[in-house]
Design an enzyme around this catalytic site. Structure first.
Site, PDB file in Angstrom:
ATOM      1  N   ASP A   1       1.034  -1.208  -0.047  1.00 21.96           N
ATOM      2  CA  ASP A   1      -0.007   0.021   0.147  1.00 21.96           C
ATOM      3  C   ASP A   1       0.977   1.188   0.029  1.00 21.96           C
ATOM      4  OD1 ASP A   1      -2.804   1.109   0.786  1.00 21.96           O
ATOM      5  OD2 ASP A   1      -1.568   2.071   1.698  1.00 21.96           O
TER       6      ASP A   1
ATOM      7  N   LYS B   1      -2.236   5.941  -4.571  1.00 22.64           N
ATOM      8  CA  LYS B   1      -3.588   6.863  -4.339  1.00 22.64           C
ATOM      9  C   LYS B   1      -3.170   8.340  -4.845  1.00 22.64           C
ATOM     10  CE  LYS B   1      -3.816   4.724   0.303  1.00 22.64           C
ATOM     11  NZ  LYS B   1      -2.180   4.560   0.528  1.00 22.64           N
TER      12      LYS B   1
ATOM     13  N   TYR C   1       3.282   9.780  -0.446  1.00 20.48           N
ATOM     14  CA  TYR C   1       4.379   9.058   0.344  1.00 20.48           C
ATOM     15  C   TYR C   1       5.767   9.364  -0.467  1.00 20.48           C
ATOM     16  CZ  TYR C   1       0.534   6.488   2.249  1.00 20.48           C
ATOM     17  OH  TYR C   1      -0.722   6.254   3.019  1.00 20.48           O
TER      18      TYR C   1
ATOM     19  N   ASN D   1       4.173  -9.345  12.526  1.00 21.96           N
ATOM     20  CA  ASN D   1       3.105  -8.880  11.877  1.00 21.96           C
ATOM     21  C   ASN D   1       2.433  -9.764  10.903  1.00 21.96           C
ATOM     22  OD1 ASN D   1       3.585  -6.552  13.402  1.00 21.96           O
ATOM     23  ND2 ASN D   1       4.077  -5.171  11.856  1.00 21.96           N
TER      24      ASN D   1
ATOM     25  N   VAL E   1       9.604  -0.734   9.328  1.00 19.93           N
ATOM     26  CA  VAL E   1      11.108  -0.830   8.561  1.00 19.93           C
ATOM     27  C   VAL E   1      11.785  -1.954   9.423  1.00 19.93           C
ATOM     28  CG1 VAL E   1      11.169   1.340   7.451  1.00 19.93           C
ATOM     29  CG2 VAL E   1      11.835   1.178   9.748  1.00 19.93           C
TER      30      VAL E   1
ATOM     31  N   HIS F   1      -7.268   9.653  -2.176  1.00 20.93           N
ATOM     32  CA  HIS F   1      -6.491   9.721  -0.980  1.00 20.93           C
ATOM     33  C   HIS F   1      -7.449  10.311   0.203  1.00 20.93           C
ATOM     34  CE1 HIS F   1      -2.198   9.398   0.707  1.00 20.93           C
ATOM     35  NE2 HIS F   1      -3.191   9.170   1.685  1.00 20.93           N
TER      36      HIS F   1
HETATM   37  N1  LIG Z   1      -5.207   6.624   3.466  1.00 20.82           N
HETATM   38  C1  LIG Z   1      -4.456   7.267   4.432  1.00 20.82           C
HETATM   39  O1  LIG Z   1      -4.943   8.207   4.602  1.00 20.82           O
HETATM   40  C2  LIG Z   1      -3.463   6.634   5.481  1.00 20.82           C
HETATM   41  C3  LIG Z   1      -2.859   7.250   6.322  1.00 20.82           C
HETATM   42  C4  LIG Z   1      -2.217   6.529   7.272  1.00 20.82           C
HETATM   43  C5  LIG Z   1      -1.532   5.416   6.846  1.00 20.82           C
HETATM   44  N2  LIG Z   1      -2.105   4.679   5.680  1.00 20.82           N
HETATM   45  C6  LIG Z   1      -1.498   3.378   5.335  1.00 20.82           C
HETATM   46  O2  LIG Z   1      -1.662   2.590   6.460  1.00 20.82           O
HETATM   47  C7  LIG Z   1      -0.348   1.978   6.594  1.00 20.82           C
HETATM   48  C8  LIG Z   1       0.183   1.570   8.132  1.00 20.82           C
HETATM   49  O3  LIG Z   1      -0.273   2.744   8.922  1.00 20.82           O
HETATM   50  P1  LIG Z   1       0.901   3.547   9.563  1.00 20.82           P
HETATM   51  O4  LIG Z   1       2.140   3.492   8.878  1.00 20.82           O
HETATM   52  O5  LIG Z   1       0.153   5.116   9.800  1.00 20.82           O
HETATM   53  O6  LIG Z   1       0.955   2.990  11.262  1.00 20.82           O
HETATM   54  P2  LIG Z   1       0.735   1.559  11.934  1.00 20.82           P
HETATM   55  O7  LIG Z   1       1.090   0.311  10.686  1.00 20.82           O
HETATM   56  O8  LIG Z   1      -0.234   1.689  12.800  1.00 20.82           O
HETATM   57  O9  LIG Z   1       2.033   1.695  12.743  1.00 20.82           O
HETATM   58  C9  LIG Z   1       3.438   1.811  12.321  1.00 20.82           C
HETATM   59  C10 LIG Z   1       4.311   2.059  13.299  1.00 20.82           C
HETATM   60  O10 LIG Z   1       4.323   0.892  14.474  1.00 20.82           O
HETATM   61  C11 LIG Z   1       5.726   0.667  14.371  1.00 20.82           C
HETATM   62  N3  LIG Z   1       5.364  -1.045  14.402  1.00 20.82           N
HETATM   63  C12 LIG Z   1       5.041  -1.811  13.376  1.00 20.82           C
HETATM   64  N4  LIG Z   1       4.950  -3.052  13.531  1.00 20.82           N
HETATM   65  C13 LIG Z   1       5.312  -3.009  15.020  1.00 20.82           C
HETATM   66  C14 LIG Z   1       5.389  -4.115  16.070  1.00 20.82           C
HETATM   67  N5  LIG Z   1       4.981  -5.563  15.741  1.00 20.82           N
HETATM   68  N6  LIG Z   1       5.442  -3.869  17.296  1.00 20.82           N
HETATM   69  C15 LIG Z   1       5.897  -2.512  17.674  1.00 20.82           C
HETATM   70  N7  LIG Z   1       5.883  -1.388  16.853  1.00 20.82           N
HETATM   71  C16 LIG Z   1       5.540  -1.891  15.609  1.00 20.82           C
HETATM   72  C17 LIG Z   1       6.347   0.920  13.347  1.00 20.82           C
HETATM   73  O11 LIG Z   1       7.956   1.013  13.725  1.00 20.82           O
HETATM   74  P3  LIG Z   1       9.308   0.769  12.692  1.00 20.82           P
HETATM   75  O12 LIG Z   1       8.920   1.034  11.322  1.00 20.82           O
HETATM   76  O13 LIG Z   1      10.283   1.715  13.325  1.00 20.82           O
HETATM   77  O14 LIG Z   1       9.341  -0.813  12.869  1.00 20.82           O
HETATM   78  C18 LIG Z   1       5.840   2.411  13.003  1.00 20.82           C
HETATM   79  O15 LIG Z   1       6.455   3.500  13.984  1.00 20.82           O
HETATM   80  C19 LIG Z   1       0.583   3.361   6.096  1.00 20.82           C
HETATM   81  O16 LIG Z   1       2.007   2.762   6.065  1.00 20.82           O
HETATM   82  C20 LIG Z   1      -0.270   3.595   4.745  1.00 20.82           C
HETATM   83  O17 LIG Z   1       0.238   2.519   3.994  1.00 20.82           O
HETATM   84  C21 LIG Z   1      -2.988   5.312   4.939  1.00 20.82           C
END
Ligand SMILES: NC(=O)c1ccc[n+]([C@@H]2O[C@H](COP(=O)([O-])OP(=O)(O)OC[C@H]3O[C@@H](n4cnc5c(N)ncnc54)[C@H](OP(=O)(O)O)[C@@H]3O)[C@@H](O)[C@H]2O)c1
Length: 281
Positions: free
Chosen positions: A47, A77, A52, A244, A236, A110
């Site tokens: 995604d 998006k 981004y 996950n 990352v 988006h």
């Molecule tokens: N459509 C939209 O408006 C929108 C907005 C936001 C996000 N998104 C999409 O949703 C995806 C996911 O959301 P997000 O990136 O905001 O947040 P998320 O996936 O909820 O959380 C990511 C954060 O959690 C940490 N993390 C990941 N797995 C972990 C684990 N098993 N244990 C502990 N910490 C963990 C990561 O750290 P590290 O990377 O340092 O490991 C990072 O800081 C995005 O990448 C994007 O593709 C879409």
């Protein structure tokens, strides 16, 4: 490994892996490697988004994996700055060029940006309908649309979005939007599924995690899967990417699901779609 990830059927008949890998906030210099690692682990759904700034590197990571393009589900998006139809057409061409692909599996508006463009996200959606018709977007959908926004599309356009990608996690369970989506054949995709880490320290999450001998992130992601939403956690960190991904060999019982449902407090980590008006500079 990849057989363990269920696929959901969209309202256009296509299917989507229920677990993917999100690349928001992965700097371009790290994105190719992160995508390669995710694909090596078994993720088959990426995604990304024009905003981004890493579509090119995502495309390179997929190419370097040696996998067939058809075996990886790719979402991108539309940039908030390109809602006018001619801009959207140019932006979509640029997305395909950056990804090095002749199609995307899913292309999303988006954000609805109801306070910009004279409130017109309908002509933007019609541009996406063109991309679906010409086959360059296999499926089309929206992101951050509220029921009122979806109602307008239903009244004024032809194609029902295949997905609505919204913020969802235990502190923001989004029952109203998810119910609307479900009633109209729209799959909900849950962004920030672990609230960017904020829910992982919660005592209720910890108790559920202990009871099934899994990590907090695993039980929260499993909760999403059992609710029927699509998720794509971002990391990352290779060990977390593996963690996950390993959520298909256990289940949460009704009591655990209810405990996580009960954490809802309407708390967003991101912007409110009704007022968000960011345009990249
Ligand atoms: N459509 C939209 O408006 C929108 C907005 C936001 C996000 N998104 C999409 O949703 C995806 C996911 O959301 P997000 O990136 O905001 O947040 P998320 O996936 O909820 O959380 C990511 C954060 O959690 C940490 N993390 C990941 N797995 C972990 C684990 N098993 N244990 C502990 N910490 C963990 C990561 O750290 P590290 O990377 O340092 O490991 C990072 O800081 C995005 O990448 C994007 O593709 C879409």
């Amino acid at each position: 490994m990849t057989d363990t990830v269920p696929r959901l059927t969209l309202n256009d008949g296509r299917t989507i892996p229920q677990l993917g890998f999100g690349v928001f906030q992965i700097p371009p210099a790290e994105a190719e490697k992160a995508v390669r690692t995710a694909l090596d682990i078994g993720y088959r759904h990426i995604d990304t988004a024009e905003m981004y700034g890493n579509e090119r590197e995502v495309g390179r990571g997929i190419a370097a994996s040696g996998l067939d393009r058809a075996d990886v589900f790719v979402t991108s998006k539309l940039n908030n700055g390109f809602h006018r139809p001619d801009d959207a057409r140019r932006a979509f061409d640029a997305t395909l060029e950056a990804l090095g692909a002749d199609y995307v599996d899913l292309f999303l508006v988006h954000w609805p940006l109801p306070t910009l463009y004279g409130g017109d996200f309908v002509s933007t959606w019609r541009a996406l309908e063109e991309f679906a018709s010409d086959g360059r977007a296999r499926s089309i959908g929206v992101s951050n649309f509220q029921p009122a926004h979806l109602e307008r599309l239903a009244a004024e356009t032809d194609i029902v979005p295949a997905v609505n990608q919204i913020e969802v996690h235990p502190y923001l369970t989004q029952e109203t939007v998810r119910a609307y989506d479900r009633a109209h054949g729209i799959v909900t995709e849950a962004w920030s599924p672990i609230a960017q880490g904020k829910v992982l320290g919660d005592q209720v999450v910890a108790t559920v995690a202990d009871s099934v001998e899994r990590t907090p992130a695993q039980v929260v992601l499993r909760w999403h899967i059992q609710r029927g939403d699509v998720v794509f956690p971002k990391s990352v960190t290779p060990a977390r990417m593996e963690e996950n991904f390993a959520i298909f060999d256990f289940t949460l019982d009704a009591e655990a699901m209810a405990a996580l449902d009960g954490l809802d407090r309407g708390e967003r980590t991101g912007p409110d779609p009704d007022t968000f008006d960011y345009i990249p500079g």
